[in-house]
Design an enzyme around this catalytic site. Structure first.
Site, mmCIF file in Angstrom:
data_model
loop_
_atom_site.group_PDB
_atom_site.id
_atom_site.type_symbol
_atom_site.label_atom_id
_atom_site.label_comp_id
_atom_site.label_asym_id
_atom_site.label_seq_id
_atom_site.Cartn_x
_atom_site.Cartn_y
_atom_site.Cartn_z
ATOM 1 N N ASP A 92 -8.460 -5.288 -5.982
ATOM 2 C CA ASP A 92 -8.203 -4.090 -5.181
ATOM 3 C C ASP A 92 -8.989 -2.930 -5.802
ATOM 4 O OD1 ASP A 92 -7.042 -1.785 -3.935
ATOM 5 O OD2 ASP A 92 -5.189 -2.899 -3.607
ATOM 6 N N HIS A 99 -7.967 -5.026 -1.440
ATOM 7 C CA HIS A 99 -6.701 -4.398 -1.074
ATOM 8 C C HIS A 99 -5.981 -5.212 0.002
ATOM 9 C CE1 HIS A 99 -3.762 -1.253 -0.652
ATOM 10 N NE2 HIS A 99 -4.018 -1.124 0.642
ATOM 11 N N SER A 158 0.831 -1.194 0.000
ATOM 12 C CA SER A 158 0.000 0.000 0.000
ATOM 13 C C SER A 158 0.880 1.263 0.000
ATOM 14 C CB SER A 158 -0.948 -0.065 1.205
ATOM 15 O OG SER A 158 -2.039 0.795 1.056
#
Lengths: 340, 340
Positions: free
Chosen positions: B283, B312, B128
């Protein structure tokens, strides 16, 4: 006032409350013919009012008022039909009762039959929550609805869609000015917050990647201009309690909760109308996968995906390409010989 | 205290402010060898702290502390490194300066070189926002970084991702208790609201459709239990100003803003490390499409999609299948002969 109001009297709702002196606001387009067999019902969507539906009605279009009698009933809670904002005490504001899709359609049925004496509908169609009402029409009145074309909606709100709405609701109600519905003025910070939350959901990744908001037909000057001008503008003109009432209806939409049916699978199998389901290819909360599942369970149903990058708003009437795509499908469906 | 702090002194940030007496909190795993050529940097993600990264480190795994020296630097704003919550007046709380990805990596580079004397990194990897720092490491120090494996992140925050974060921010700041950052107590209503907004984004449609939250390894009792227990719990333990500082860093992440490069395309072409980019298949805010675009522009880069329904959080270390998939790719990358 560009609409009519049908007085429903006291109405017992599905969840038990009685909505007293209930009102259904509606507008019609075109003329009901002598045989009363040219009527179309076209319900509204989340926060929308009848005039927001008019982009799909016009001369030469499928919903041609020179040929069809189109009725747009306003959803309960939308500010024109009975809503928290217009219902007198004691059922006003935060005390407005819980309303289901089933309630909405049952009252619309009374409008159509009692006010107009219509026994057959050529078509029911609608976008988003309007699609949800479309499924409900077909199931609740199978002998009456010849064709349905729900677009960008579903027969039952999925869990992911429910969670998306939890975020919308949480943003709106995080504003202390909301005051659990007993606000003196609209909770504008919360309304703006919910608009920003909604912005990422209503359109898809590709829509933003290609900055489609900055081009015709939208033509916003910047991303921030779009977030304020389109999104905040959309919700600031609404009443917070009304939005929460419709949100509850949406979160609890379940065709399978119709009396006499054992869940949504059973309910879908009970639909008799000729059906075309039209999801938006990149709709983030009514994804095509959920409609595929439905299509496999509705006898003879067709799935026709609206291609492109407009996400949920493929069905919002904002661009001529998607409007033409939906209109073409409506024409094709209306031209098909109905089974009754 | 299970971590160390590196004193950076006064640091001039990319956007102009000076962060005085800046601190970088970090933790290391394993031993740096005599040649100092077994080091790995593994930055943290949005709201995460070093211990939240530990799921990817262990005996027999790619990041094996018996073989590698793994450094986890805490991102600025995460509450352990310099943050609104721990910086003294006058740069505390709402006055904490704007921090970029570039700033984070420049300070991490000082830690690695000044504190440890390391001149080569075997690998930089992260999830991320940790992936964003990973790209930045490869670009800022091309002669130093042999391999990178960013997962579920991007080199530049997309406009859709930016809009998703606008919604998160709007929900948090709709709580009047936030008071533009000068709160006396945490704005818990806003933190809970942002958690609910986040919930629909962090996991995907299929994750909720199949109620994966209710099964092992998560095992929540209901959807509401998951929203409160997982999501609200995740953000309630953070400080609102810290979250807003990191959110600003995320929204403005742009590898193309690195001095000397003319935009992100130019920057990606400047990466020299052996690269495997790993998006999560579903995601919603770092979709694989954005990584495909990057992969085509980084010399020799490979794209390897993490399959499945965890959205995600395919990169969040929550399930053993995805962890094994990422670990396998890390092993493969570490086994490849690096170009220098």
């Amino acid at each position: 006032m560009d609409y009519e109001v049908f007085d429903l009297g006291d109405v017992r709702l599905q969840r038990g409350a009685t909505l007293r002196d209930a009102k259904l606001a509606y507008k019609t387009y075109g003329e009901l013919n002598a045989a009363k067999d040219n009527a179309i019902v076209y319900p509204t969507w989340y926060s929308g009012q009848h005039y927001d539906n008019e982009w799909l009605i016009g001369e030469g279009m499928a919903l041609d008022p020179s040929r069809y009698f189109v009725i747009i009933p306003n959803m309960l809670g939308n500010g024109l039909s009975s809503s928290p904002s217009n219902t007198p005490e004691p059922h006003d504001r935060a005390r407005f009762p819980e309303v289901t899709m089933h309630d909405n359609v049952r009252l619309q049925h009374r409008l159509v039959t009692e006010r107009f004496g219509i026994e057959r509908l050529e078509l029911v169609t609608g976008w988003s929550m309007g699609a949800g009402q479309t499924y409900q029409w077909a199931l609740s009145y199978p002998e009456m609805v010849r064709r349905i074309l729900p677009f960008c909606g579903s027969a039952k709100t999925s869990l992911h869609n429910f969670v998306f709405l939890e975020g919308v609701k949480a943003a709106l109600t995080a504003d202390a000015q909301w005051h659990h519905g007993w606000y003196r003025e609209q909770p504008v910070t919360g309304l703006r917050a919910m608009a920003r939350v909604y912005a990422g959901w209503g359109f898809c990744q590709q829509f933003y990647r290609e900055q489609i908001y900055s081009r015709e037909p939208l033509g916003y000057g910047s991303l921030e201009d779009f977030l304020v001008g389109f999104w905040e503008g959309l919700f600031l003109k609404r009443d917070a309690n009304n939005l929460l009432t419709m949100l509850w209806t949406w979160q609890h939409a379940d065709l399978g909760g119709t009396p006499g049916y054992a869940g949504v699978e059973d309910a879908l199998a009970g639909i008799r109308a000729m059906t075309i389901i039209m999801p938006g290819e990149q709709d983030l909360y009514f994804p095509p996968e959920d409609n595929e599942w439905e299509q496999a369970r509705i006898p003879g149903a067709e799935l026709r995906v609206i291609p492109g990058a407009w996400g949920h708003f493929a069905g919002g009437g904002l661009n001529p390409v998607d409007t033409a795509f939906i209109d073409d499908a409506l024409k094709e469906l209306l031209d098909r010989e109905a089974p009754f």
